[in-house]
Design an enzyme around this catalytic site. Structure first.
Site, PDB file in Angstrom:
ATOM      1  N   ASP A 112       0.744  -1.174  -0.292  1.00 18.37           N
ATOM      2  CA  ASP A 112      -0.267  -0.172  -0.090  1.00 18.37           C
ATOM      3  C   ASP A 112       0.937   0.927  -0.235  1.00 18.37           C
ATOM      4  O   ASP A 112       2.436   1.439  -0.212  1.00 18.37           O
ATOM      5  CB  ASP A 112      -1.212   0.032   1.002  1.00 18.37           C
ATOM      6  CG  ASP A 112      -1.690   1.101   1.433  1.00 18.37           C
ATOM      7  OD1 ASP A 112      -2.287   1.894   0.567  1.00 18.37           O
ATOM      8  OD2 ASP A 112      -2.448   1.704   2.603  1.00 18.37           O
ATOM      9  N   ASP A 129      -8.931   3.607  -2.554  1.00 18.51           N
ATOM     10  CA  ASP A 129     -10.122   3.568  -1.182  1.00 18.51           C
ATOM     11  C   ASP A 129     -11.694   4.138  -2.093  1.00 18.51           C
ATOM     12  O   ASP A 129     -11.271   6.118  -1.652  1.00 18.51           O
ATOM     13  CB  ASP A 129      -9.534   4.592  -0.164  1.00 18.51           C
ATOM     14  CG  ASP A 129      -8.200   4.111   0.294  1.00 18.51           C
ATOM     15  OD1 ASP A 129      -7.887   2.970   0.750  1.00 18.51           O
ATOM     16  OD2 ASP A 129      -7.421   5.145   0.610  1.00 18.51           O
ATOM     17  N   GLU A 163       2.952   4.723  -4.164  1.00 14.48           N
ATOM     18  CA  GLU A 163       2.608   5.964  -5.119  1.00 14.48           C
ATOM     19  C   GLU A 163       4.075   6.849  -4.840  1.00 14.48           C
ATOM     20  O   GLU A 163       4.175   7.195  -6.359  1.00 14.48           O
ATOM     21  CB  GLU A 163       1.471   7.153  -4.946  1.00 14.48           C
ATOM     22  CG  GLU A 163      -0.273   6.074  -4.733  1.00 14.48           C
ATOM     23  CD  GLU A 163      -0.553   5.121  -3.968  1.00 14.48           C
ATOM     24  OE1 GLU A 163       0.673   5.767  -2.746  1.00 14.48           O
ATOM     25  OE2 GLU A 163      -0.540   4.527  -3.999  1.00 14.48           O
TER      26      GLU A 163
HETATM   27  O1  MIG Z   1      -3.479   6.381   5.025  1.00 11.28           O
HETATM   28  O2  MIG Z   1      -3.306   0.901   5.888  1.00 11.28           O
HETATM   29  O3  MIG Z   1      -5.820   2.216   0.484  1.00 11.28           O
HETATM   30  O4  MIG Z   1      -6.626   0.030   2.120  1.00 11.28           O
HETATM   31  O5  MIG Z   1      -6.512  -0.055   4.921  1.00 11.28           O
HETATM   32  C1  MIG Z   1      -4.963   4.529   4.811  1.00 11.28           C
HETATM   33  C2  MIG Z   1      -4.515   1.003   5.554  1.00 11.28           C
HETATM   34  C3  MIG Z   1      -3.941   3.975   4.449  1.00 11.28           C
HETATM   35  C4  MIG Z   1      -5.190   2.797   2.492  1.00 11.28           C
HETATM   36  C5  MIG Z   1      -5.662   1.782   1.461  1.00 11.28           C
HETATM   37  C6  MIG Z   1      -5.921   1.016   2.693  1.00 11.28           C
HETATM   38  C7  MIG Z   1      -5.796   0.364   4.000  1.00 11.28           C
HETATM   39  C8  MIG Z   1      -5.686   2.121   4.682  1.00 11.28           C
HETATM   40  N1  MIG Z   1      -4.475   2.912   4.148  1.00 11.28           N
END
Ligand code: MIG
Length: 784
Positions: A406, A487, A409
């Site tokens: 995650d 999200d 980016e």
């Molecule tokens: O700022 O890890 O898209 O699926 O549960 C949020 C916590 C960070 C974003 C991801 C989401 C995940 C969440 N992450």
């Protein structure tokens, strides 16, 4: 703005060089196997010719001929349509594409729009300072009818024409109808004119822009901020051929482990070991299939990757084992932001070896993300990727099955004390990755992180197929990871929006993707979750996930009747696995997506061109989900040909529209006449992909055909193809079954919506319109 003019050309066998006053270019013919691509590469300064590709490897350069014609040149080779060009001023024509200018300089319409918000002067200046005076654009004439598909993960509908699309990986949790860009970067479009199509892939990692007849209705352009413009022209003539060829170019997904096609349950977060186990136990107690339970960031100690919180997850190895005993795999999240903390071995080692991204002053760049102060591994370096991959040993030793990447980016809440604009919460463009600026490699961060993870898992566990899920990615990400669309919200609108998003991702080569079922943010509820789960049955990646700020949405969260409906959906997913797995094999070998817009199979039918609210799973199963609250019926379009409603077997005739009921218990499905879908019995979880119970659902048609790929569902051992073929003419059905799989308990064909047969050669059952035929003898014949 300068327009390109070339004053001379030289043909060097495998490339054509063009010389101009401010810009140079070359044309190449590239091959991968049988596939041919034209490449146009433009640059301004000689030193920029060292540009490397981060995606394309091992292409072969072929010779081609250059023929002088009145006013220009014609480039010819076999296996690809010729290219015609003129030099002064520069233009070219290829298939449907009429490019009329090549310009240098920043993209006019951009700048302000993407980077502006209140106090971002620093960011604007940083970016502008870096790229001012650079950048190249290619302009082409628009026709009134042309449509565009692809571009990866985007908001909006199927056809991407009429908007300006930016390629800049962005953590944008607000998927408003006009939000752009999101997390993925795929500088690739399929242009379709009538039933014909061709593709454009811009092999540039810098920020780029596709303006598809948006700023000016009769002009489209693509722009890159970088010093070169490296463009691949991908022949059709059908959209399917473009997808096949594009994926031959940038890469196709490996065959996933079977379990990845099962149902996944996630939550931000299951915060305690006991809670995680209890969730899995609840699935079993309630008779719900489940293959994987996911651990979000709260499993860690202080959000330090590669650690478990001793308080909340005191015995992770036991958790993984106990989940395993329930037939449930464990997947853990791994973010790129490494906590900057003395004594934390991951930080210490990376710091000592200089593995982290640096700032303009050549110091370690420190920002803020979940662990507060954090640094980012520089995945552009091979050595760093190896190191990162190896760190996963701490998970594989525990038996963790998959890794979830995650925030890649990469997302940053702040950098060196400065908060970037909300839409651009990432590292500054001036940050350093070895010899590269962040501006150049930003878009690759997710791809390279996923690659590090994938290759690490491969090295650590060569006997298993790696499973990686990534939020960000670049063209070719499918070689290393599945993706999810980030999200979304628990809105009906986002349930619908997932369709064009996933369909275009599939057309962009990402065959394995899914949206968070039930919606991530905002409050889900029974009806929405039930509908979404039924739709999710047909997402290649089927995961229910929700945010910590929103209410729980495990299948039982809203009681009955929703739990029962969701159970049926999950069981149906497991019935579909033989078909899904066969399609997965097709994705691996041909690059074709599992979820397909109708226009991929019926490009000649204008009514499919903009259709996103129904789609195909593979070529044979049409899925038409309910998309609104309290929907009782919906319109379904059937292209040319015969069809069978899936559940009752009623014959339907296309082209035309039909109205189908949308009860909660079953999603509207229509099967292509003549197809045979391999199904199995539902199970609590997957095991291997040799199906002991195999049921071919046959939709009667003149010629009948279906095939099935089977293997261990894991590892590298090769599998087998089995085939069902036959015919249905004048009331006589003949089926031939060629079984190359393992011994089975049962193999039968199921035909719905038929009258009692007059005569059957072979054993059978007939109950209320449903005929089951035993196929174990290899052949059956039915006479009505
Ligand atoms: O700022 O890890 O898209 O699926 O549960 C949020 C916590 C960070 C974003 C991801 C989401 C995940 C969440 N992450």
């Amino acid at each position: 703005m300068h327009e390109a003019r070339f004053h001379s050309w030289h043909h060097h066998d495998t490339h054509l060089e063009l010389e101009g006053t401010w810009v140079q270019a070359s044309f190449h013919l590239l091959a991968r196997g049988e596939e041919r691509f034209w490449r146009l590469w433009v640059w301004q300064r000689l030193e920029d010719r060292t540009k490397r590709s981060w995606v394309l490897e091992g292409l072969e350069e072929l010779p081609f001929s250059v023929v002088e014609e009145p006013g220009g040149l014609r480039l010819e080779a076999s296996g690809i349509p010729p290219l015609r060009l003129t030099l002064d001023p520069f233009d070219f024509r290829w298939e449907g594409l009429e490019a009329y200018a090549l310009e240098g300089g920043r993209f006019r319409e951009l700048g302000a729009a993407t980077l502006t918000s209140s106090n971002e002067t620093t960011w604007r200046e940083l970016y502008d300072g870096l790229t001012l005076g650079v950048g190249l654009s290619l302009l082409w004439k628009e026709t009134p009818q042309r449509r565009y598909y692809g571009l990866g993960e985007r908001t909006g509908f199927l056809d991407k024409r009429g908007r300006v699309w930016t390629n800049w990986a962005t953590d944008n949790p607000q998927h408003h109808p006009d939000a752009d860009p999101l997390y993925q970067v795929h500088p690739f479009v399929i242009a379709a004119e009538g039933q014909e199509a061709w593709g454009l892939y811009l092999d540039e990692s810098w920020r780029s822009v596709f303006d598809l007849a948006a700023s000016e209705p009769e002009r489209s352009l693509l722009h890159t901020d970088g010093p070169t413009l490296d463009l691949y022209l991908i022949p059709g003539p059908s959209p399917k051929e473009v997808v096949r060829r594009y994926t031959a170019l940038v890469g196709r997904p490996p065959l996933p482990p079977l379990w990845a096609l099962g149902y996944h349950q996630c939550r931000y977060s299951y915060t305690h070991q006991a809670e995680a186990l209890a969730v899995a136990q609840e699935f079993r107690r309630r008779g719900l299939p489940l293959d994987a339970l996911w651990l979000d960031i709260d499993y860690m100690e202080g959000y330090k990757v590669f650690t478990f919180s001793p308080g909340r997850f005191p015995d992770p190895s036991r958790l993984v084992r106990e989940l395993g005993e329930l037939g449930v795999r464990t997947v853990v999240i791994v973010d790129p932001g490494v906590k900057r903390e003395g004594g934390y071995p991951v930080y210490e080692e990376g710091h000592q070896k200089g593995y982290f991204v640096r700032n303009l002053q050549d110091q370690e760049l420190v920002g803020e993300v979940w662990p507060k102060e954090a640094v980012w591994p520089d995945f552009t370096q091979e050595e760093v990727r190896r190191w990162w991959g190896e760190l996963h040993r701490s998970y594989t030793d525990l038996g963790v099955a998959g890794i979830w990447n995650d925030m890649n980016e990469p997302a940053a809440f702040s950098v060196e004390g400065v908060r970037p604009p909300f839409q651009n919460r990432t590292l500054p463009p001036t940050a350093r990755h070895g010899g590269y600026t962040h501006a150049e490699v930003h878009n690759l961060y997710g791809l390279l992180m996923s690659r590090a993870t994938y290759e690490g898992l491969q090295r650590l566990r060569p006997e298993r197929r790696p499973f990686v899920l990534s939020r960000s990615g670049f063209s070719g990400i499918q070689r290393y990871a599945w993706i999810w669309t980030g999200d979304n919200h628990s809105y009906w609108e986002h349930l619908e929006a997932s369709l064009p998003m996933l369909l275009n991702l599939g057309l962009s080569g990402v065959a394995f993707a899914g949206a968070d079922i039930g919606g991530f943010s905002a409050e889900s509820h029974g009806e929405l979750l039930a509908r979404w789960t039924w739709l999710g049955v047909f997402y290649p990646f089927m995961r229910n996930h929700s945010s910590r700020a929103s209410r729980r949405q495990e299948p039982w969260s809203f009681g009955e009747p929703w739990l029962g409906v969701i159970r049926e959906a999950l069981r149906f997913r497991y019935r579909l696995l033989p078909y899904l797995y066969t399609l997965a094999q097709e994705a691996a070998s041909e690059g074709l997506p599992l979820m397909r817009p109708l226009m991929l199979e019926w490009p000649e039918d204008p009514l499919t061109w903009h259709l996103h609210d129904q789609f195909l799973l593979g070529a044979d199963l049409l899925v038409a989900p309910a998309l609104r609250p309290k929907e009782t019926h919906r319109l379904v379009y059937l292209p040319e040909g015969s069809w069978r409603e899936f559940w009752e077997g009623k014959e339907l005739q296309g082209p035309g529209h039909v109205v189908l009921p949308t009860p909660f218990e079953r999603i509207p499905l229509v099967q292509r006449a003549g197809s045979a879908l391999p199904l199995t019995e539902p199970a609590p979880h997957t095991t291997d992909a040799y199906w002991e119970e195999l049921v071919w659902q046959v939709a009667l048609g003149e010629e009948i055909y279906g095939r099935l790929y089977e293997d261990e569902g894991e590892g590298a051992a090769s599998g087998s193809w089995s085939e069902l073929s036959g015919s249905y003419r004048e009331g006589v059905l003949r089926l031939r079954w060629l079984d190359r799989g393992h011994p089975r308990q049962r193999v039968e064909a199921l035909v719905r919506g038929v009258l009692p047969p007059r005569e059957v050669r072979g054993s059978y059952r007939y109950v209320e319109g449903v005929l089951s035929l035993d196929l174990s003898g290899g052949e059956v014949e039915v006479i009505w």
